[in-house]
Enzyme design. Structure first.
Site, PDB file in Angstrom:
ATOM      1  N   HIS A  49       0.807  -1.243  -0.125  1.00 43.11           N
ATOM      2  CA  HIS A  49       0.083   0.056  -0.005  1.00 43.11           C
ATOM      3  C   HIS A  49       0.979   1.253  -0.102  1.00 43.11           C
ATOM      4  CE1 HIS A  49       1.046   0.906   4.063  1.00 43.11           C
ATOM      5  NE2 HIS A  49       0.710  -0.315   4.394  1.00 43.11           N
TER       6      HIS A  49
ATOM      7  N   GLU B 242      -2.253  -6.803   7.455  1.00 40.33           N
ATOM      8  CA  GLU B 242      -1.077  -6.538   8.034  1.00 40.33           C
ATOM      9  C   GLU B 242      -0.890  -7.530   9.478  1.00 40.33           C
ATOM     10  OE1 GLU B 242       2.054  -6.300   8.030  1.00 40.33           O
ATOM     11  OE2 GLU B 242       2.454  -4.170   8.031  1.00 40.33           O
TER      12      GLU B 242
END
Length: 271
Positions: free
Chosen positions: A11, A89
């Site tokens: 990202h 994550e």
């Protein structure tokens, strides 16, 4: 035997990335201004790549990144993104929302290397690896199933288009393709998959590719470089070959953590 391309993108930058504060899963921070520019730059770089499948973590920073990429793509603007919590994550427990320096201090107090340390309430590295393995095996089975269905149809598979659209921007892709095609003329790409995820998660996934799947690397790339943390919107490309049944998939790295698209974004922020 079925081959597909896997493009992994981290990202874009968030404010907390820049401040070195752990986000994990509990801090759902949006992209910063720079992060949006990075996502747009990644989209321009990938604008001619024909993806057949698009997956993303379901956290805000990855959602905004994948949409920034697709907005610039000539072929995938209207494709449905599949959000998957297995791509989130690593969970850092009590360390989420705290500076990285605090995680280092916790690890030191526990007598452990900080990269291997699991904070209270966090995921172990093995747990993150298992999430990555679970998603990857699901992906392989999905592509195998769809390839089997396509074999039963008379329509011509767009394998050459998928391969050539990647080879235009990833130089080693041409070498990779020719190597595989020299082994078997019938091995075109059955799919081209885009996955947008996170730094620590991707590091663990690539570690799984390297240690468990014996991923082959280009001569210019070291093992430690492959398993380093990707920069924001860094791109890693793999050619995956899998077979029906219990055979282990093989992975070949085309490039890792590529950031050619970020040149202009970086230059714009230099004093």
């Amino acid at each position: 035997m079925t081959r597909f391309a896997l493009t992994l993108v981290r990202h874009g930058e968030t404010r907390l990335n820049k401040e070195k504060i752990l986000q994990g899963q509990g801090i759902d921070e949006p992209l910063s201004e720079t992060g949006f520019k990075q996502a747009a730059a990644a989209g321009v770089f990938l604008n001619n790549v024909k993806f057949t499948h698009i997956f993303s973590s379901d956290l805000m920073r990855t959602k905004q990144t994948v949409h920034g990429i697709l907005e610039k793509n000539k072929f995938c603007k209207d494709m449905t993104v599949k959000y998957d919590s297995r791509l989130r994550e690593r969970k850092y427990g009590v360390a989420e929302g705290k500076p990285l320096s605090e995680l280092r201090a916790m690890a030191k107090a526990a007598g452990e290397e900080w990269t291997m340390f699991t904070p209270p309430g966090g995921e172990t590295l093995d747990q993150v690896k298992m999430r990555g393995k679970d998603f990857f095996e699901f992906l392989c089975q999905l592509i195998l199933k769809e390839a089997g269905q396509n074999d039963q149809c008379s329509q011509e598979a767009p394998s050459n288009c998928l391969e050539s659209s990647l080879a235009e921007i990833f130089p080693l892709g041409k070498n990779c393709a020719s190597k595989f095609n020299s082994d078997s003329a019938a091995l075109g790409l059955a799919a081209s998959v885009l996955v947008v995820s996170h730094g620590a998660y991707m590091r663990n996934l690539l570690g799984y590719f390297l240690t468990d799947l014996k991923c082959s690397l280009p001569a210019t790339l070291s093992r430690s470089e492959l398993t380093s943390v990707s920069p924001n919107t860094g791109m890693s490309v793999f050619i995956v070959t899998c077979e029906k049944g219990e055979g282990t998939p093989t992975t070949q790295c085309v490039c890792a953590h590529l950031q050619d698209h970020l040149t202009r974004v970086t230059a714009a922020h230099q004093p």
